[in-house]
Design a protein around this motif. Sequence first.
Motif, PDB file in Angstrom:
ATOM      1  N   ARG A   1      43.988  34.614  49.950  1.00 47.22           N
ATOM      2  CA  ARG A   1      42.670  35.912  50.779  1.00 47.22           C
ATOM      3  C   ARG A   1      42.279  36.758  49.308  1.00 47.22           C
ATOM      4  O   ARG A   1      41.701  37.126  48.970  1.00 47.22           O
ATOM      5  CB  ARG A   1      43.302  36.241  51.871  1.00 47.22           C
ATOM      6  N   ALA A   2      42.916  36.695  48.159  1.00 49.24           N
ATOM      7  CA  ALA A   2      43.347  38.334  47.054  1.00 49.24           C
ATOM      8  C   ALA A   2      42.151  37.432  45.799  1.00 49.24           C
ATOM      9  O   ALA A   2      42.536  37.558  45.026  1.00 49.24           O
ATOM     10  CB  ALA A   2      44.153  38.684  46.917  1.00 49.24           C
ATOM     11  N   ALA A   3      42.542  36.007  46.014  1.00 52.41           N
ATOM     12  CA  ALA A   3      42.782  34.652  44.741  1.00 52.41           C
ATOM     13  C   ALA A   3      40.827  34.640  44.748  1.00 52.41           C
ATOM     14  O   ALA A   3      40.512  33.528  43.717  1.00 52.41           O
ATOM     15  CB  ALA A   3      43.152  34.201  44.349  1.00 52.41           C
TER      16      ALA A   3
ATOM     17  N   ALA B   1      52.030  34.016  50.525  1.00 47.94           N
ATOM     18  CA  ALA B   1      51.181  32.520  49.364  1.00 47.94           C
ATOM     19  C   ALA B   1      49.645  32.207  50.237  1.00 47.94           C
ATOM     20  O   ALA B   1      48.805  33.129  49.390  1.00 47.94           O
ATOM     21  CB  ALA B   1      51.856  31.700  49.833  1.00 47.94           C
ATOM     22  N   ALA B   2      49.686  33.460  51.399  1.00 44.79           N
ATOM     23  CA  ALA B   2      48.315  33.027  51.930  1.00 44.79           C
ATOM     24  C   ALA B   2      47.729  34.308  51.669  1.00 44.79           C
ATOM     25  O   ALA B   2      46.429  34.148  51.772  1.00 44.79           O
ATOM     26  CB  ALA B   2      48.206  32.620  53.946  1.00 44.79           C
TER      27      ALA B   2
ATOM     28  N   LEU C   1      38.582  33.184  46.177  1.00 44.73           N
ATOM     29  CA  LEU C   1      38.098  31.655  46.304  1.00 44.73           C
ATOM     30  C   LEU C   1      36.977  31.709  47.069  1.00 44.73           C
ATOM     31  O   LEU C   1      36.105  32.510  47.596  1.00 44.73           O
ATOM     32  CB  LEU C   1      39.183  31.167  46.826  1.00 44.73           C
ATOM     33  N   LEU C   2      36.319  30.125  47.520  1.00 45.04           N
ATOM     34  CA  LEU C   2      35.244  30.212  48.283  1.00 45.04           C
ATOM     35  C   LEU C   2      35.327  30.180  49.350  1.00 45.04           C
ATOM     36  O   LEU C   2      34.711  30.607  49.912  1.00 45.04           O
ATOM     37  CB  LEU C   2      34.633  28.748  47.991  1.00 45.04           C
ATOM     38  N   LYS C   3      36.168  29.665  50.020  1.00 44.16           N
ATOM     39  CA  LYS C   3      36.863  30.065  51.123  1.00 44.16           C
ATOM     40  C   LYS C   3      38.109  29.926  51.522  1.00 44.16           C
ATOM     41  O   LYS C   3      38.796  29.566  51.533  1.00 44.16           O
ATOM     42  CB  LYS C   3      36.623  28.832  51.824  1.00 44.16           C
ATOM     43  N   PRO C   4      38.292  31.465  51.140  1.00 40.96           N
ATOM     44  CA  PRO C   4      39.923  31.891  51.226  1.00 40.96           C
ATOM     45  C   PRO C   4      40.221  31.902  52.789  1.00 40.96           C
ATOM     46  O   PRO C   4      39.854  31.486  53.830  1.00 40.96           O
ATOM     47  CB  PRO C   4      39.963  33.485  51.620  1.00 40.96           C
ATOM     48  N   PRO C   5      41.669  31.048  53.080  1.00 37.36           N
ATOM     49  CA  PRO C   5      42.290  30.790  53.916  1.00 37.36           C
ATOM     50  C   PRO C   5      42.521  31.274  55.105  1.00 37.36           C
ATOM     51  O   PRO C   5      43.090  32.422  54.980  1.00 37.36           O
ATOM     52  CB  PRO C   5      43.460  30.268  53.798  1.00 37.36           C
TER      53      PRO C   5
END
Length: 292
Positions: A232-234, A227-228, A236-240
């Motif tokens: 990271r490929a989604a 899921a992480a 996002l403003l701050k990928p996990p």
Amino acid sequence: MDDRTGSPTALVAALASTGYLADDDVATAAFLALKMHRPLFCEGEPGTGKTALAQALATVLDVELIRLQCHEGIDASQALYDWDFPRQLLHLRALEATGGAGSTDDVEASLYDRRFLLARPILRALQSPGAVLLVDEIDRADDEFEAFLLEVLTEHAVSIPELGEVRAVVPPVVVLTSNRTREVHDALKRRCLYLWLDHPDVAREIEILHARIPGLPERLAAEVAAAAHRLRAADLLKPPGVAESLDWARALQLVGARHLDIDSAAATLGAVLKYREDADRVRARLETLLAS
């Protein structure tokens, strides 16, 4: 150099004993930095393990980790030293009260004694019999601070006008990190060995989760890592980063989840996402993001 750092292979095992799982290229770069007495410049996205590498090296070497957190506007005095003005003032008043002030030169010399010196991270590292100096997020500092840092890393010494030169007897192991918010000057990079750190693949992240969270169920580790990776490929403003993956897995354990489903993921998103916009976007797509 002891057996734990005598080769890249030995260093992989030594780092693993601290919970830091290093790939061969990471261990080789760290080994060469130790062997060649060169700073290690680690660049990469936030959460890829740059700071954790410095922490692990300090543990392996059994020395103090001294951290200099860079920020916009940081200057040499914040990194090097300052004088303890309140104590100097008390000392001056004590001299006046006891009539022991003496000549102006004597008073000035007593005020700028080492006991009143406040050592900041760089000076502490130079004075230490062994340390890892972590210069974190050097990309946040400005050109002037970079030039100062380059001089210190080259000379392993600084000059304090009131006391003279302070030179390292044992130069610290230096790790610089950058999130690449701006390009660091070539002059500083040339002084260092360079290492690019990327996010781990799913298999490696599962290993990291097990290494850092003993007893984590296999299925939960695999689902969190997958899921992480998708997050990271989604866009996002701050990928996990890995730190967020670890927090997420711990949070899921604490709420009693044995695997990652929509309800448990939604309840614990605050452990892995740090912006409301990211959380809203992910909640709307949880089923897709959690799909195997």
